[in-house]
Motif scaffolding. Sequence first.
Motif, PDB file in Angstrom:
ATOM      1  N   ASP A  32      -4.037   4.982 -26.101  1.00  0.00           N
ATOM      2  CA  ASP A  32      -2.838   5.271 -25.329  1.00  0.00           C
ATOM      3  C   ASP A  32      -1.665   4.478 -25.893  1.00  0.00           C
ATOM      4  N   GLY A  33      -0.612   5.179 -26.297  1.00  0.00           N
ATOM      5  CA  GLY A  33       0.599   4.497 -26.740  1.00  0.00           C
ATOM      6  C   GLY A  33       1.230   5.143 -27.949  1.00  0.00           C
ATOM      7  N   ASN A  34       2.480   4.782 -28.164  1.00  0.00           N
ATOM      8  CA  ASN A  34       3.263   5.375 -29.248  1.00  0.00           C
ATOM      9  C   ASN A  34       3.154   4.613 -30.559  1.00  0.00           C
ATOM     10  N   TYR A  35       3.877   3.529 -30.693  1.00  0.00           N
ATOM     11  CA  TYR A  35       3.852   2.705 -31.896  1.00  0.00           C
ATOM     12  C   TYR A  35       3.944   3.578 -33.144  1.00  0.00           C
ATOM     13  N   GLY A  36       5.134   4.110 -33.358  1.00  0.00           N
ATOM     14  CA  GLY A  36       5.400   5.096 -34.410  1.00  0.00           C
ATOM     15  C   GLY A  36       4.951   4.690 -35.794  1.00  0.00           C
ATOM     16  N   ARG A  37       4.980   3.398 -36.084  1.00  0.00           N
ATOM     17  CA  ARG A  37       4.593   2.927 -37.407  1.00  0.00           C
ATOM     18  C   ARG A  37       3.155   3.296 -37.736  1.00  0.00           C
ATOM     19  N   THR A  38       2.279   3.364 -36.717  1.00  0.00           N
ATOM     20  CA  THR A  38       0.863   3.665 -36.965  1.00  0.00           C
ATOM     21  C   THR A  38       0.457   5.050 -36.450  1.00  0.00           C
ATOM     22  N   LEU A  39       1.424   5.836 -36.044  1.00  0.00           N
ATOM     23  CA  LEU A  39       1.110   7.134 -35.462  1.00  0.00           C
ATOM     24  C   LEU A  39       0.387   8.048 -36.450  1.00  0.00           C
ATOM     25  N   GLY A  40       0.825   8.079 -37.686  1.00  0.00           N
ATOM     26  CA  GLY A  40       0.184   8.923 -38.689  1.00  0.00           C
ATOM     27  C   GLY A  40      -1.290   8.579 -38.882  1.00  0.00           C
ATOM     28  N   ILE A  41      -1.606   7.301 -38.877  1.00  0.00           N
ATOM     29  CA  ILE A  41      -2.992   6.842 -39.023  1.00  0.00           C
ATOM     30  C   ILE A  41      -3.834   7.343 -37.855  1.00  0.00           C
ATOM     31  N   ARG A  42      -3.280   7.229 -36.629  1.00  0.00           N
ATOM     32  CA  ARG A  42      -4.029   7.641 -35.444  1.00  0.00           C
ATOM     33  C   ARG A  42      -4.193   9.152 -35.371  1.00  0.00           C
ATOM     34  N   ILE A  43      -3.152   9.899 -35.741  1.00  0.00           N
ATOM     35  CA  ILE A  43      -3.271  11.360 -35.729  1.00  0.00           C
ATOM     36  C   ILE A  43      -4.328  11.804 -36.745  1.00  0.00           C
ATOM     37  N   LYS A  44      -4.301  11.200 -37.919  1.00  0.00           N
ATOM     38  CA  LYS A  44      -5.285  11.556 -38.946  1.00  0.00           C
ATOM     39  C   LYS A  44      -6.708  11.290 -38.470  1.00  0.00           C
ATOM     40  N   ALA A  45      -6.913  10.197 -37.726  1.00  0.00           N
ATOM     41  CA  ALA A  45      -8.259   9.788 -37.308  1.00  0.00           C
ATOM     42  C   ALA A  45      -8.769  10.511 -36.058  1.00  0.00           C
ATOM     43  N   CYS A  46      -7.872  11.067 -35.262  1.00  0.00           N
ATOM     44  CA  CYS A  46      -8.294  11.647 -33.984  1.00  0.00           C
ATOM     45  C   CYS A  46      -8.735  13.100 -34.144  1.00  0.00           C
ATOM     46  N   ASP A  47      -9.355  13.615 -33.075  1.00  0.00           N
ATOM     47  CA  ASP A  47      -9.637  15.046 -33.028  1.00  0.00           C
ATOM     48  C   ASP A  47      -8.759  15.751 -31.994  1.00  0.00           C
ATOM     49  N   THR A  48      -8.172  14.971 -31.068  1.00  0.00           N
ATOM     50  CA  THR A  48      -7.366  15.546 -29.999  1.00  0.00           C
ATOM     51  C   THR A  48      -6.096  14.726 -29.785  1.00  0.00           C
ATOM     52  N   VAL A  49      -4.977  15.430 -29.642  1.00  0.00           N
ATOM     53  CA  VAL A  49      -3.686  14.802 -29.347  1.00  0.00           C
ATOM     54  C   VAL A  49      -3.182  15.348 -28.020  1.00  0.00           C
ATOM     55  N   PHE A  50      -2.863  14.456 -27.091  1.00  0.00           N
ATOM     56  CA  PHE A  50      -2.145  14.823 -25.877  1.00  0.00           C
ATOM     57  C   PHE A  50      -0.739  14.280 -26.034  1.00  0.00           C
ATOM     58  N   LEU A  51       0.238  15.189 -26.101  1.00  0.00           N
ATOM     59  CA  LEU A  51       1.637  14.811 -26.272  1.00  0.00           C
ATOM     60  C   LEU A  51       2.386  15.075 -24.975  1.00  0.00           C
ATOM     61  N   PHE A  52       2.984  14.031 -24.435  1.00  0.00           N
ATOM     62  CA  PHE A  52       3.809  14.130 -23.234  1.00  0.00           C
ATOM     63  C   PHE A  52       5.257  14.300 -23.674  1.00  0.00           C
ATOM     64  N   ASP A  53       5.753  15.529 -23.588  1.00  0.00           N
ATOM     65  CA  ASP A  53       7.132  15.859 -23.951  1.00  0.00           C
ATOM     66  C   ASP A  53       7.869  16.268 -22.674  1.00  0.00           C
ATOM     67  N   LEU A  54       8.007  15.317 -21.776  1.00  0.00           N
ATOM     68  CA  LEU A  54       8.624  15.574 -20.472  1.00  0.00           C
ATOM     69  C   LEU A  54      10.125  15.317 -20.518  1.00  0.00           C
ATOM     70  N   PRO A  55      10.864  15.877 -19.559  1.00  0.00           N
ATOM     71  CA  PRO A  55      12.304  15.630 -19.514  1.00  0.00           C
ATOM     72  C   PRO A  55      12.623  14.138 -19.397  1.00  0.00           C
ATOM     73  N   THR A  56      13.705  13.731 -20.014  1.00  0.00           N
ATOM     74  CA  THR A  56      14.121  12.328 -20.008  1.00  0.00           C
ATOM     75  C   THR A  56      14.237  11.778 -18.601  1.00  0.00           C
ATOM     76  N   GLU A  57      14.827  12.533 -17.687  1.00  0.00           N
ATOM     77  CA  GLU A  57      15.009  12.061 -16.314  1.00  0.00           C
ATOM     78  C   GLU A  57      13.660  11.751 -15.656  1.00  0.00           C
ATOM     79  N   SER A  58      12.667  12.557 -15.920  1.00  0.00           N
ATOM     80  CA  SER A  58      11.335  12.337 -15.380  1.00  0.00           C
ATOM     81  C   SER A  58      10.738  11.037 -15.933  1.00  0.00           C
ATOM     82  N   CYS A  59      10.956  10.774 -17.205  1.00  0.00           N
ATOM     83  CA  CYS A  59      10.454   9.544 -17.833  1.00  0.00           C
ATOM     84  C   CYS A  59      11.166   8.316 -17.281  1.00  0.00           C
ATOM     85  N   LEU A  60      12.471   8.423 -17.082  1.00  0.00           N
ATOM     86  CA  LEU A  60      13.219   7.310 -16.481  1.00  0.00           C
ATOM     87  C   LEU A  60      12.709   7.020 -15.074  1.00  0.00           C
TER      88      LEU A  60
END
Length: 163
Positions: free
Chosen positions: A65-93
């Motif tokens: 769980d988490g973003n940390y963009g610097r290592t995102l490519g490594i985690r995407i390559k290693a995983c089999d499933t990605v859950f991406l939360f692309d919710l509206p900004t207001e909802s995140c705030l």
Amino acid sequence: MKKVIVIGCPGAGKSTFSRLLSEKTGLPLYHLDLIWHKPDRTTVSREEFDRKLALIIEKEEWIIDGNYGRTLGIRIKACDTVFLFDLPTESCLEGAMARIGKKREDMPWTEETLDPEFKEWIVNFARDEMPRVYSLIETYKDKNIVIFKSHKEVDEYAEGWQG
């Protein structure tokens, strides 16, 4: 689904979803914020973070769980499933504000206020971070990718586990 990453804007509900997913699947859950942050509000070195992340990725099963963009490519390559939360900004705030003053399993301290710099990162996340996230996941078409655009979609997905 054995190696899962949960990514997206802070405050979107990633950690809550990750805990539920871990409960439903039995997969061990790792919060990147707990690896990066120390209880005294300092951080570990990049090298230590990378070592700890590498040890997790080597395991046969996990939810990270988490973003940390610097290592995102490594985690995407290693995983089999990605859950991406692309919710509206207001909802995140709203989500980030709702957790102020609450003890969380995914952070080593309790946030007392919404840090202005952190708030700005949330406000700019869709513009500054999401294009790179979408570009990365686009290069891995062999992964199971689930994109949530609303809390309703998250809830409907989670309800599917009940049946």
